[in-house]
Design a protein around this motif. Structure first.
Motif, PDB file in Angstrom:
ATOM      1  N   LEU A 139     -57.537 -83.086 -30.809  1.00 48.66           N
ATOM      2  CA  LEU A 139     -58.853 -83.114 -30.163  1.00 48.66           C
ATOM      3  C   LEU A 139     -58.927 -82.036 -29.099  1.00 48.66           C
ATOM      4  CD1 LEU A 139     -61.605 -84.479 -29.349  1.00 48.66           C
ATOM      5  CD2 LEU A 139     -60.248 -85.955 -27.834  1.00 48.66           C
ATOM      6  N   THR A 140     -60.051 -81.322 -29.057  1.00 48.21           N
ATOM      7  CA  THR A 140     -60.329 -80.383 -27.975  1.00 48.21           C
ATOM      8  C   THR A 140     -61.737 -80.664 -27.462  1.00 48.21           C
ATOM      9  OG1 THR A 140     -59.049 -78.724 -29.177  1.00 48.21           O
ATOM     10  CG2 THR A 140     -60.273 -77.970 -27.256  1.00 48.21           C
ATOM     11  N   LEU A 141     -61.869 -80.827 -26.159  1.00 46.04           N
ATOM     12  CA  LEU A 141     -63.166 -81.042 -25.531  1.00 46.04           C
ATOM     13  C   LEU A 141     -63.674 -79.731 -24.935  1.00 46.04           C
ATOM     14  CD1 LEU A 141     -62.559 -84.435 -23.660  1.00 46.04           C
ATOM     15  CD2 LEU A 141     -63.410 -84.064 -25.990  1.00 46.04           C
ATOM     16  N   HIS A 142     -64.978 -79.499 -25.068  1.00 48.37           N
ATOM     17  CA  HIS A 142     -65.609 -78.289 -24.536  1.00 48.37           C
ATOM     18  C   HIS A 142     -66.864 -78.679 -23.764  1.00 48.37           C
ATOM     19  CE1 HIS A 142     -63.148 -75.665 -27.167  1.00 48.37           C
ATOM     20  NE2 HIS A 142     -63.304 -76.619 -28.075  1.00 48.37           N
ATOM     21  N   ASN A 143     -67.229 -77.877 -22.784  1.00 45.09           N
ATOM     22  CA  ASN A 143     -68.421 -78.141 -21.992  1.00 45.09           C
ATOM     23  C   ASN A 143     -69.653 -78.275 -22.891  1.00 45.09           C
ATOM     24  OD1 ASN A 143     -70.407 -78.124 -19.865  1.00 45.09           O
ATOM     25  ND2 ASN A 143     -70.663 -75.930 -20.217  1.00 45.09           N
ATOM     26  N   ALA A 144     -70.423 -79.373 -22.657  1.00 46.12           N
ATOM     27  CA  ALA A 144     -71.652 -79.602 -23.424  1.00 46.12           C
ATOM     28  C   ALA A 144     -72.898 -79.259 -22.618  1.00 46.12           C
ATOM     29  CB  ALA A 144     -71.716 -81.064 -23.887  1.00 46.12           C
ATOM     30  N   GLY A 145     -72.762 -78.979 -21.308  1.00 47.95           N
ATOM     31  CA  GLY A 145     -73.898 -78.574 -20.496  1.00 47.95           C
ATOM     32  C   GLY A 145     -74.914 -79.661 -20.236  1.00 47.95           C
ATOM     33  N   HIS A 146     -74.601 -80.920 -20.550  1.00 49.08           N
ATOM     34  CA  HIS A 146     -75.576 -82.023 -20.477  1.00 49.08           C
ATOM     35  C   HIS A 146     -75.522 -82.730 -19.131  1.00 49.08           C
ATOM     36  CE1 HIS A 146     -77.991 -85.429 -21.684  1.00 49.08           C
ATOM     37  NE2 HIS A 146     -76.989 -86.265 -21.553  1.00 49.08           N
ATOM     38  N   ILE A 147     -74.397 -83.334 -18.815  1.00 44.09           N
ATOM     39  CA  ILE A 147     -74.173 -83.947 -17.501  1.00 44.09           C
ATOM     40  C   ILE A 147     -72.734 -83.636 -17.087  1.00 44.09           C
ATOM     41  CG2 ILE A 147     -75.824 -85.818 -17.860  1.00 44.09           C
ATOM     42  CD1 ILE A 147     -73.353 -87.704 -18.206  1.00 44.09           C
ATOM     43  N   LEU A 148     -72.362 -84.069 -15.903  1.00 40.04           N
ATOM     44  CA  LEU A 148     -71.018 -83.827 -15.388  1.00 40.04           C
ATOM     45  C   LEU A 148     -69.965 -84.365 -16.359  1.00 40.04           C
ATOM     46  CD1 LEU A 148     -69.427 -82.850 -12.811  1.00 40.04           C
ATOM     47  CD2 LEU A 148     -69.376 -85.262 -12.145  1.00 40.04           C
ATOM     48  N   GLY A 149     -69.067 -83.494 -16.813  1.00 40.19           N
ATOM     49  CA  GLY A 149     -67.975 -83.903 -17.687  1.00 40.19           C
ATOM     50  C   GLY A 149     -68.346 -84.094 -19.130  1.00 40.19           C
ATOM     51  N   SER A 150     -69.605 -83.857 -19.504  1.00 40.90           N
ATOM     52  CA  SER A 150     -70.005 -84.061 -20.901  1.00 40.90           C
ATOM     53  C   SER A 150     -69.295 -83.061 -21.797  1.00 40.90           C
ATOM     54  CB  SER A 150     -71.525 -83.937 -21.049  1.00 40.90           C
ATOM     55  OG  SER A 150     -71.965 -82.647 -20.651  1.00 40.90           O
ATOM     56  N   ALA A 151     -69.016 -83.488 -23.029  1.00 38.33           N
ATOM     57  CA  ALA A 151     -68.138 -82.686 -23.879  1.00 38.33           C
ATOM     58  C   ALA A 151     -68.598 -82.651 -25.325  1.00 38.33           C
ATOM     59  CB  ALA A 151     -66.717 -83.232 -23.825  1.00 38.33           C
ATOM     60  N   VAL A 152     -68.567 -81.453 -25.910  1.00 38.88           N
ATOM     61  CA  VAL A 152     -68.581 -81.297 -27.364  1.00 38.88           C
ATOM     62  C   VAL A 152     -67.155 -81.579 -27.833  1.00 38.88           C
ATOM     63  CG1 VAL A 152     -68.960 -79.719 -29.284  1.00 38.88           C
ATOM     64  CG2 VAL A 152     -70.382 -79.533 -27.225  1.00 38.88           C
ATOM     65  N   SER A 153     -67.004 -82.523 -28.753  1.00 38.61           N
ATOM     66  CA  SER A 153     -65.670 -82.981 -29.166  1.00 38.61           C
ATOM     67  C   SER A 153     -65.308 -82.379 -30.514  1.00 38.61           C
ATOM     68  CB  SER A 153     -65.638 -84.509 -29.245  1.00 38.61           C
ATOM     69  OG  SER A 153     -65.999 -85.070 -27.997  1.00 38.61           O
ATOM     70  N   HIS A 154     -64.270 -81.545 -30.527  1.00 44.92           N
ATOM     71  CA  HIS A 154     -63.834 -80.843 -31.740  1.00 44.92           C
ATOM     72  C   HIS A 154     -62.557 -81.486 -32.261  1.00 44.92           C
ATOM     73  CE1 HIS A 154     -61.671 -77.742 -34.053  1.00 44.92           C
ATOM     74  NE2 HIS A 154     -62.864 -77.366 -34.443  1.00 44.92           N
ATOM     75  N   PHE A 155     -62.585 -81.930 -33.522  1.00 44.27           N
ATOM     76  CA  PHE A 155     -61.439 -82.586 -34.151  1.00 44.27           C
ATOM     77  C   PHE A 155     -60.858 -81.664 -35.215  1.00 44.27           C
ATOM     78  CE2 PHE A 155     -64.185 -85.917 -32.573  1.00 44.27           C
ATOM     79  CZ  PHE A 155     -63.310 -86.834 -32.005  1.00 44.27           C
ATOM     80  N   HIS A 156     -59.575 -81.339 -35.067  1.00 40.22           N
ATOM     81  CA  HIS A 156     -58.846 -80.559 -36.071  1.00 40.22           C
ATOM     82  C   HIS A 156     -57.977 -81.556 -36.843  1.00 40.22           C
ATOM     83  CE1 HIS A 156     -56.765 -77.107 -37.822  1.00 40.22           C
ATOM     84  NE2 HIS A 156     -55.649 -77.793 -37.663  1.00 40.22           N
ATOM     85  N   ILE A 157     -58.255 -81.716 -38.118  1.00 48.31           N
ATOM     86  CA  ILE A 157     -57.642 -82.780 -38.915  1.00 48.31           C
ATOM     87  C   ILE A 157     -56.630 -82.195 -39.886  1.00 48.31           C
ATOM     88  CG2 ILE A 157     -58.115 -84.635 -40.564  1.00 48.31           C
ATOM     89  CD1 ILE A 157     -60.994 -84.666 -39.277  1.00 48.31           C
ATOM     90  N   GLY A 158     -55.429 -82.792 -39.878  1.00 46.12           N
ATOM     91  CA  GLY A 158     -54.365 -82.334 -40.754  1.00 46.12           C
ATOM     92  C   GLY A 158     -53.852 -80.974 -40.347  1.00 46.12           C
ATOM     93  N   ASP A 159     -53.091 -80.374 -41.215  1.00 41.37           N
ATOM     94  CA  ASP A 159     -52.547 -79.035 -40.965  1.00 41.37           C
ATOM     95  C   ASP A 159     -53.540 -77.999 -41.499  1.00 41.37           C
ATOM     96  OD1 ASP A 159     -50.953 -76.919 -40.306  1.00 41.37           O
ATOM     97  OD2 ASP A 159     -49.493 -77.235 -41.916  1.00 41.37           O
ATOM     98  N   GLY A 160     -54.664 -77.855 -40.765  1.00 47.30           N
ATOM     99  CA  GLY A 160     -55.716 -76.952 -41.216  1.00 47.30           C
ATOM    100  C   GLY A 160     -56.582 -77.528 -42.305  1.00 47.30           C
ATOM    101  N   LEU A 161     -56.548 -78.862 -42.496  1.00 44.56           N
ATOM    102  CA  LEU A 161     -57.266 -79.486 -43.603  1.00 44.56           C
ATOM    103  C   LEU A 161     -58.777 -79.441 -43.414  1.00 44.56           C
ATOM    104  CD1 LEU A 161     -57.145 -81.202 -46.234  1.00 44.56           C
ATOM    105  CD2 LEU A 161     -57.129 -83.239 -44.747  1.00 44.56           C
ATOM    106  N   TYR A 162     -59.280 -79.888 -42.221  1.00 49.15           N
ATOM    107  CA  TYR A 162     -60.716 -80.013 -42.019  1.00 49.15           C
ATOM    108  C   TYR A 162     -61.002 -80.053 -40.528  1.00 49.15           C
ATOM    109  CZ  TYR A 162     -65.387 -81.066 -43.822  1.00 49.15           C
ATOM    110  OH  TYR A 162     -66.710 -80.976 -44.192  1.00 49.15           O
ATOM    111  N   ASN A 163     -62.207 -79.612 -40.154  1.00 47.38           N
ATOM    112  CA  ASN A 163     -62.616 -79.600 -38.749  1.00 47.38           C
ATOM    113  C   ASN A 163     -64.013 -80.185 -38.606  1.00 47.38           C
ATOM    114  OD1 ASN A 163     -60.591 -77.577 -37.088  1.00 47.38           O
ATOM    115  ND2 ASN A 163     -60.757 -77.044 -39.259  1.00 47.38           N
ATOM    116  N   VAL A 164     -64.155 -81.108 -37.651  1.00 46.68           N
ATOM    117  CA  VAL A 164     -65.440 -81.749 -37.380  1.00 46.68           C
ATOM    118  C   VAL A 164     -65.727 -81.622 -35.889  1.00 46.68           C
ATOM    119  CG1 VAL A 164     -66.744 -83.906 -37.407  1.00 46.68           C
ATOM    120  CG2 VAL A 164     -65.127 -83.419 -39.246  1.00 46.68           C
TER     121      VAL A 164
END
Length: 639
Positions: free
Chosen positions: A324-349
């Motif tokens: 999991l990697t969180l990135h600034n979402a610009g919405h409220i304090l601490g809000s995050a776009v949540s990036h999931f890297h699944i498997g060994d390069g299998l899929y990303n959501v």
């Protein structure tokens, strides 16, 4: 020996090969996503600034080094030596020693000075005293929430370490299946605003993303009890990821612990604190209004105790097959776009949560730069074909116009606002406008949780825009400490006195007029044609705010204590677009347009039926990608 223990044996062997013979390693453990190395030679570790970095690169783990308690300097002696090392301008306000972990928590007004260039001061502290320093910021505005959370976590350190060790072993277990697939199940917020909840599943892992309520609807919870959710037992969920603290995303997170969940919650540190503030207020409001509380305050404390804070940009293992990697979402304090890297390069959501694509006075715009994203789950609050918000500069001029016109009538400007986000944005506009003479100087009363939420903002200035952060660091320039801001704490009598007094501005929760002090203000100010009610936040369908916005002029006020009155709305009602924390249609399209590479699929969620369908259709035609406007309880399989 379990597979995790075998894995730790291999890790210990690797560490032994990399670490010089003069440094002894007494234990190696997983604590949450981190690998913790205990040593009798913390000073030697600290003397080599690259050693931990080399180990982290070799092992591909986040590493923390802690000293054995037996080798620590006495706390009194260490206190004096640490004080000698840290420059006075750092403004150290407290040193708290924890012998069980060998950590000393240093609270300072300027943490960056305590850390030093590339961590040089921290290494010097460890070399001098052996203790491992952890640095936290002294809030410029005292926050009871931040203090209570820190004190609670200090009291629960032993339990928390046990939780983290258990979570660490769960994260680093061996995958159980050779199958490869990814699924998303929608438990809420599809073709509606609110009750955000999704299950992200792989053959080995089940992750709940958000768990919120629906504004204006008391009994509409996410569909938690289906087999993919709690229907298979709360222990079937491996982790919870919280994109931000607004109640339509966080309200029912503590309820999970009522049902037996005992795993981690991943979010940013300010989201953790704001979740505590907002959920405690949520159950308090339910009690005052005579509704059944969905959980008690003990469950809020459990949620806080199980939270694992993550900083923006840190790649973190949260399951054997998910990072999991969180990135600034610009919405409220601490809000995050949540990036999931699944498997060994299998899929990303990526789950956008709620986003604001352009910069605001508070935040930089949402991050959309990812190495890969095959599927994007995108909010659509303002996704309708005509949902274009007013330019922020025009919005600010419009707000100042309403304030000046109301002031000339000797009226009061009443602004219903979310305690977190829009209130602080409006405060910055008002402070600058009065400083520049664009509006007359007058009191600005802050009611509800607004002052406490503002104090939390000043605790985490690193999550704000650089120029605002610099002003907060300077006590004389901190805009939130301007003289015109006054905290309402005298209850209804004070509100009545303010309403009957001189011209002023009132910011009050709740932002959608669904309860809280705003109803008291409407009781006092609603019949006054000289005053103005100004909506600056999104008003969801079914809320009293939306009904007033649409022209309802007889509104219910009171309740909870057996009192229920109707007030005739004679005050001027205005809507000033452009202050929303959500991207408008153009912002949502730009968020997708500037992603490189663009996702293959987009699920348009968190918007009413027309907004989600309009955005889905628009993205399909604009970018020739597969798009969906799912309903609740749909499952999408990828791969």
């Amino acid at each position: 020996m379990s597979t995790v223990d075998k894995q730790l044996e291999t890790v210990r062997a690797t560490i032994a090969d990399e670490v010089p013979n003069r440094i002894s390693i007494s234990d190696v453990k997983y604590e949450g996503p981190e690998l913790v190395i205990y040593t009798r030679d913390p000073r030697e570790f600290a003397s080599d600034g690259d050693l931990i970095r080399r180990l982290a690169s070799k092992l591909r783990k986040r590493i923390t080094v802690r000293p054995d308690p037996e080798v620590l300097s006495p706390a009194d002696q260490a206190r004096e030596e640490i004080s000698d090392v840290i420059p006075e301008e750092a403004g150290v306000t407290d040193l708290d020693f924890h012998a069980d972990t060998g950590e000393v928590v240093i609270e300072a007004q300027k943490p960056g000075i305590v850390i030093g260039r590339h961590g040089a001061t921290l290494r010097e502290i460890t070399q001098k005293v052996g203790w491992t320093p952890e640095v936290v910021r002294t809030p410029p505005i005292e926050s009871s929430t931040v203090q209570n959370v820190r004190n609670f976590l200090k009291q629960e350190r032993e339990d928390r370490r046990d939780i983290l060790e258990r979570v660490g072993r769960q994260i680093h277990r061996e995958p159980m299946s050779d199958d490869e697939w990814v699924r998303i199940t929608t438990l809420g917020c599809c073709r509606e605003v609110g009750r955000a909840a999704f299950i992200l599943s792989t053959p080995d892992t089940r992750i709940l993303v958000d768990c919120g309520d629906k504004p204006g609807a008391e009994d509409e919870m996410p569909y938690l009890h289906i087999p993919e959710g709690l229907g298979s037992g709360a222990t079937s969920i491996d982790a919870v990821v919280l994109t931000h603290a607004h109640l339509d995303h966080s309200a029912f997170v503590p309820l999970l612990f009522e049902h037996g969940y005992d795993g981690p919650i991943y979010c940013t540190e300010p989201t953790r604190d704001l979740m505590g503030l907002l959920t405690l207020d949520y159950i308090d409001a339910a009690s005052k209004e005579g509704r059944t509380q969905p959980y008690d305050s003990e469950m809020v404390r459990e949620a806080i105790k199980h939270t694992v804070p993550i900083e923006y940009g840190d790649v973190t293992d949260i399951a054997p097959d998910v990072k999991l990697t969180l990135h600034n979402a610009g919405h409220i304090l601490g809000s995050a776009v949540s990036h999931f890297h699944i498997g060994d390069g299998l899929y990303n959501v990526a789950f956008s949560g709620d986003i604001h694509y352009d910069d605001t006075r508070l935040f930089d715009g949402a991050v959309n730069d990812f190495p890969r994203v095959e599927t994007l789950v995108l909010e659509s609050t303002y996704g309708g074909r005509n949902d274009y918000q007013t330019d922020q500069g025009d919005s600010e001029r419009d707000l100042k116009r309403v304030i000046n016109e109301t002031y000339e009538r000797d009226g009061t400007v009443l602004v219903p606002a979310f305690a977190v986000g829009r209130s602080q944005e409006i405060m910055l506009v008002l402070e600058e406008a009065m400083r520049n003479g664009d509006i007359p100087e007058m009191p600005v009363y802050l009611d509800g949780m607004i002052w406490e939420a503002t104090a939390i903002h000043t605790t985490y200035p690193e999550y704000l825009r650089d120029d605002l952060r610099d002003r907060i660091f300077d006590e004389d320039e901190n805009p939130f400490l301007a003289d015109q801001f006054e905290h309402v704490d005298g209850g209804d009598d004070e509100r009545e006195a303010v309403a009957d007094g001189e011209p002023c501005i009132v910011l009050s929760t709740s932002g959608m007029v669904t309860g809280g002090p705003i109803t008291s203000w409407l009781e006092h100010l609603g019949p006054d044609p000289d005053s103005s009610l100004v909506f600056v936040d999104y008003q969801a369908q079914g809320t009293l705010g939306r009904r007033i916005q649409n022209g309802q002029n007889e509104i219910p006020v009171g309740g909870g204590s057996g009192r229920s009155n109707t007030v005739s709305m004679e005050m001027n009602v205005e809507t000033v677009d452009g202050f929303s924390g959500h991207a408008d249609r153009q912002g949502l399209e730009n968020f997708v347009r500037t992603m490189n590479p663009r996702p293959e699929k987009v699920l348009c969620v968190h918007g009413d039926e027309s907004a989600t369908q309009d955005l889905s259709s628009g993205l399909y035609h604009e970018f020739n990608m597969r798009t969906f406007a799912p309903q609740n309880l749909e499952t999408f399989r990828f791969l």
